[in-house]
Design a protein around this motif. Structure first.
Motif, PDB file in Angstrom:
ATOM      1  N   ILE A   1      27.805  87.556  17.051  1.00 28.69           N
ATOM      2  CA  ILE A   1      28.298  86.670  18.050  1.00 28.69           C
ATOM      3  C   ILE A   1      29.854  86.557  17.773  1.00 28.69           C
ATOM      4  CG2 ILE A   1      26.298  85.126  18.026  1.00 28.69           C
ATOM      5  CD1 ILE A   1      27.579  83.183  16.144  1.00 28.69           C
ATOM      6  N   ARG A   2      30.561  86.134  18.517  1.00 30.35           N
ATOM      7  CA  ARG A   2      31.759  86.078  18.648  1.00 30.35           C
ATOM      8  C   ARG A   2      32.151  85.010  18.034  1.00 30.35           C
ATOM      9  NH1 ARG A   2      34.742  88.990  23.589  1.00 30.35           N
ATOM     10  NH2 ARG A   2      34.670  90.669  21.925  1.00 30.35           N
ATOM     11  N   THR A   3      33.279  85.559  16.831  1.00 32.76           N
ATOM     12  CA  THR A   3      33.984  84.363  16.311  1.00 32.76           C
ATOM     13  C   THR A   3      35.441  85.022  16.096  1.00 32.76           C
ATOM     14  OG1 THR A   3      33.446  85.436  13.995  1.00 32.76           O
ATOM     15  CG2 THR A   3      31.626  84.157  14.752  1.00 32.76           C
ATOM     16  N   TYR A   4      36.226  83.961  15.376  1.00 37.51           N
ATOM     17  CA  TYR A   4      37.576  84.419  14.942  1.00 37.51           C
ATOM     18  C   TYR A   4      37.852  85.685  13.989  1.00 37.51           C
ATOM     19  CZ  TYR A   4      36.795  81.929  10.930  1.00 37.51           C
ATOM     20  OH  TYR A   4      35.889  81.691   9.655  1.00 37.51           O
ATOM     21  N   GLU A   5      36.750  85.917  13.165  1.00 41.53           N
ATOM     22  CA  GLU A   5      36.912  86.863  12.170  1.00 41.53           C
ATOM     23  C   GLU A   5      37.045  88.278  12.730  1.00 41.53           C
ATOM     24  OE1 GLU A   5      37.229  86.691   8.630  1.00 41.53           O
ATOM     25  OE2 GLU A   5      37.792  88.668   9.143  1.00 41.53           O
ATOM     26  N   PRO A   6      38.152  89.040  12.328  1.00 41.69           N
ATOM     27  CA  PRO A   6      38.531  90.163  13.002  1.00 41.69           C
ATOM     28  C   PRO A   6      37.997  91.377  12.251  1.00 41.69           C
ATOM     29  CG  PRO A   6      40.367  89.502  12.118  1.00 41.69           C
ATOM     30  CD  PRO A   6      39.550  88.363  11.970  1.00 41.69           C
TER      31      PRO A   6
ATOM     32  N   ARG B   1      41.316  77.340  16.163  1.00 38.25           N
ATOM     33  CA  ARG B   1      40.888  78.814  15.982  1.00 38.25           C
ATOM     34  C   ARG B   1      39.734  78.998  16.845  1.00 38.25           C
ATOM     35  NH1 ARG B   1      42.194  81.187  10.183  1.00 38.25           N
ATOM     36  NH2 ARG B   1      43.675  81.665  11.325  1.00 38.25           N
ATOM     37  N   THR B   2      40.155  80.187  17.543  1.00 36.27           N
ATOM     38  CA  THR B   2      39.173  80.520  18.442  1.00 36.27           C
ATOM     39  C   THR B   2      39.220  82.186  18.339  1.00 36.27           C
ATOM     40  OG1 THR B   2      40.457  81.314  20.317  1.00 36.27           O
ATOM     41  CG2 THR B   2      39.768  78.885  20.126  1.00 36.27           C
TER      42      THR B   2
ATOM     43  N   MET C   1      36.565  76.718   5.828  1.00 38.43           N
ATOM     44  CA  MET C   1      35.579  76.498   6.903  1.00 38.43           C
ATOM     45  C   MET C   1      35.686  77.506   8.058  1.00 38.43           C
ATOM     46  SD  MET C   1      33.963  73.078   8.183  1.00 38.43           S
ATOM     47  CE  MET C   1      34.349  72.396   6.666  1.00 38.43           C
ATOM     48  N   ALA C   2      37.167  77.845   8.375  1.00 37.35           N
ATOM     49  CA  ALA C   2      37.442  78.720   9.438  1.00 37.35           C
ATOM     50  C   ALA C   2      38.412  79.735   8.868  1.00 37.35           C
ATOM     51  CB  ALA C   2      38.147  77.724  10.673  1.00 37.35           C
TER      52      ALA C   2
END
Lengths: 336, 336, 336, 336
Positions: free
Chosen positions: A238-243, C239-240, D209-210
């Motif tokens: 899924i799409r998250t903020y982690e690159p 954050r997105t 958490m983010a």
């Protein structure tokens, strides 16, 4: 459904809601708390009740029931078992489905297919119609690609899974493939879902890139409601903020789905991670989490792949992965 | 493109990359830093260079150019102006496009259309084909809905915008509508994008629910590359972790897009927030951020709406919104 | 609270829950629907009721009340007004708070302060203690920085806002500053929140980088519950997955907060976007959405800034921004 | 670092950048492509180079090196091994760390500790200082809780891990605990990180958490740079849009970290999922993905737990989990 009234609502506000519910044939169960009045709605007309949220007196409308039926375990407690060739999804077996991202040539496909057969994998994956982010990228070989896959099926005794991207390609895919894949970008292409509801072949439905589990099950419900109960769900990140990874593989979705639905659940660690060196650890993790199978991208020469080379395993690495998956499966009383 | 080698790579590793680049007709510019060797690639073959990331010696491949061309401001520095009826997108005008989420009846549409005309809004929105999360929800009136919209056009002098969901519906929509909308769930339905590339009518392309700005522009590039330069981009909220709004309206996308592309950009605060009481503040904010127009859901009786009632404005609230939008526009030297 | 039982639960399961609620002094209101039994809980002991979710017979526990009290508009319907120097937050005024990210030198601060005074901005921002992602980055001038800010206050008649990062720095900040800022990384540093609850000065509480609005209000509740009612909330981007901006400015949070809380809400478009060219459009949008004020990073020479240069406005651009903010405010009947 | 110039920049713009780099003692390597000029920067002054992004002529500044050093595998290729009591992190062993979320009573702790000992788990977890979202929630027993944990250590031969939330609690925790935990909300509480850099005990650093993986490693770099090399990283779920689990467990982070850093990596499936029935599958998956250990919440009576009952395993379920973890570990040539 539960309707929560705003603080400060009057008796008359509550009666107005109860009257509306009555018009829709629904019973109301009013509960006056210390700070909020709550109305329990007894009956089924979800669509209508949701509209009450547009009233100034209503704070929120809370559903208490799942929005899907046919695909819910509540409705159908036993696992759905889907048999395709030598594979049986939903039985505890770990169904291995390696293959190239895109079909590029006869040689490429046969090289992977031969190894898949030798490793005991029952299904071959490969894309003939490719949904690509750029209009300038390779878009797949189309029917010619399907013919190559069909030849590999004959030669190596493998079932074939390949993607359909619209009504047109679906016609050909349904003719050649054993399992029709609906890709992540089409998970909510409802017209396509209705069409695969009528093809009489198993469907593998990938999770939309930012779909909630409920939306995913609603997409499966479209397929089921249009006549096709043989649906395999596929978690693919899924799409998250982690690159650091292309997407974030949501493996928790596997046990969550096992509770909510009777459908088999497989995992695609190649698209999720986007990086070949992460594929094996995530494949092992998927099996340990309870996945019914794995889609694995493999290519005889990843650095020459026309699509997604960086996430493709070469053939020695595919062999290594299958051996380790087999060990983890056995440790948990399962088999390939 | 820039190819960053892993630490510890040898002269020979670098030469191997340079040789491959040469085979693809690309020049290499090698730069040896204190901890990394970096290869600048001169030339255009992005697809091939990306594949190098599958090599063990390569740490990352960094693009330095935008992946889109036709839609980039670099390629076409002047604003694209799209004229539809009395509206002109891309000129500084704020194009107001109110209307119901779904066409439900003649009466409903005419009530909103009449007010839209009276308020000076040039475009009427309304869905005849509705992509709904649940197969059991109202799916739209289809052609009958299009006819009602066409009647409103005649009667009130408004241009019509409505959504197409597949090739089939596109045929009818292209016949009746002034602007064809492609919804959020179809932003990467590439076959549909190719088809709207050929219809000879302006297209409003909504951002996918979790699409990056680059992916969105690539979707627009599909439409442009297939022959249709008249594309209006529509920000409608992105998926985030925050549950207080249906989606998170990404208004920063407006000025970002104004830098990257020459296409007009409009905003849909109704779908983004999912709550009528948030629509006016976010509409004002959108205009202040530079949006070329607004899609606003309005309904004569939101509590009876068959689709998205909770986010629809009633008619007095629509009037209030248009008046305030007009004030903010005027303060910034713009007009409705 | 509402307790939703799993399908198939027995009368005895329900009685067990009702008995537990009784032990906690809570009344139960049982409502048997067609597919689920739902128990409305009357009374306040949220913590205990939540634990019921660990029982096998319970499907979910749904809260119907906000978890915060002191900061909720329900509890305190009138806006909280906070007066600091010439500024009045919560009155419709748009409080402008420009200044450098980090205090670097006397000259730098005085240059911005003089312009702020000339533009009629009542508050000067500037960091003396800097929470930096890297241990090797400039960490701020500490007390020396505070002294420079205090000098600017004397000279230009501005109120000062600056950040505290722990108990130690809070001692000094509380001595020198008019408003104490708690940064995004400390929003849930509960021990620091308790401490600022006792300092007798207004607090500006930035939203955590991935905090929900409810968590943010709970953080404010910590401050209020420990004795400090003068809290200003500051939206600064969340954050997105979108990489074109540093964070995604969630302007919808402004009108959402206006409904939920009586506290003033300001916006920081500089940290949110991370890019100076996006700051003005987002500042205008924030005011149009209803923000009570703006934190704006400005620097006499952004390319030499020791912290966050790329998002700092130079002084001519700051002047331009203030003029346009003033126009949008006036259009909506507000003033700077 | 690589500086990408905007299209249309002149020779003079490039020379200006090269001159600035020269002032900072850095060499420039200019590469003129077909559409962009790119400047490779040779040397180390990252902070300064980043500031160039504030110039109008610069499109982007791309780092090519990791921002962390001490914690990078590049800097220190061998695994860091951390020995605590009978446990050895970083050796292939799967270190089991069960225990209650919060220490509530002597009886509660001893019940879990006894089982932990019987199952061969070397470490006991338990919180004495609890960072709670609500100021009205149970905040932990403090020093009394630490004494109970110390007693369990004596009695059952277990090492103790417990959380510190500020400088004050750190003093006590450092005195009683074998491993000091820094929680997710404090991952970027840089003052606390500096303090744990000086305590001479192993630290378990939970992911924010983010937080991105890079930010997490930078937080670890703070601890290392202040003198403490014994850092255990703990993945505990990240914030996403999916509501079915409390957070989304990012297991891909495990193999990603194994590539980037020499530090041990453990996983907390209890906080990630928030639901006891998902803990075992995700624990198994974590081990299969390569985790060096597991934090598992367990409670003799979850429905009475003062904190996080819904995600706590009861004691029979803990036993079941440990047995299955043991099987998966053995299949991959590892042991508990």
């Amino acid at each position: 459904m539960i309707v929560v009234m705003r603080p400060g609502t009057t008796e008359q506000d509550v009666e107005e809601i109860v009257a509306r519910l009555g018009q829709w044939g629904l019973k109301a169960h009013v509960s006056r708390g210390t700070e909020r009045t709550v109305i329990g709605v007894i009956g089924e007309r979800t669509e209508e009740v949701v509209r009450l949220a547009s009233l100034q007196t209503v704070e929120q409308v809370v559903p208490v029931r799942r929005p899907y039926k046919l695909v819910s375990r509540e409705f159908h407690p036993e696992n759905t078992v889907i048999r395709v060739g030598r594979a049986a999804f939903g039985t505890g077996e770990v169904v291995m489905m390696p293959g190239p991202c895109a079909v590029e040539s006869r040689e490429q496909v046969m090289a992977v297919a031969e190894l898949a057969r030798d490793l005991g994998c029952p299904v071959l994956r490969g894309g003939a119609y490719k949904p690509r982010t750029s209009p300038y990228s390779f878009q797949g070989l189309g029917v010619e690609g399907l013919r190559i896959l069909a030849e590999a099926r004959e030669r190596y005794g493998l079932a074939i899974i390949t993607e359909a991207v619209d009504h047109e390609s679906l016609k050909y895919v349904a003719e050649y493939a054993d399992i029709v894949q609906i890709g992540t970008r089409n998970m909510q292409n409802f017209e396509l879902l209705k069409a695969v509801g009528q093809i009489g072949r198993p469907v593998l439905l990938k999770r939309g890139m930012a779909a909630t589990i409920d939306e995913w099950l609603m997409a499966a419900e479209y397929v089921a409601a249009h006549g096709n109960p043989d649906i395999i769900l596929c978690e693919r990140g899924i799409r998250t903020y982690e690159p650091k990874t292309r997407n974030t593989l949501d493996l928790s979705a596997v046990p969550v789905l096992k509770q909510l639905t009777h459908l088999p659940v497989v995992v695609d660690p190649s698209h999720a991670t986007g990086q070949w060196s992460l594929v094996e650890p995530m494949a092992l993790a998927a099996v340990a989490a309870g996945a019914d199978g794995l889609l694995i991208e493999a290519h005889p020469n990843p650095a020459e792949a026309l699509s997604d080379g960086p996430q493709s395993l070469n053939l020695p690495n595919l062999t290594h992965l299958v051996e380790n998956v087999s060990r983890v499966a056995a440790a948990l009383g399962r088999r390939l």
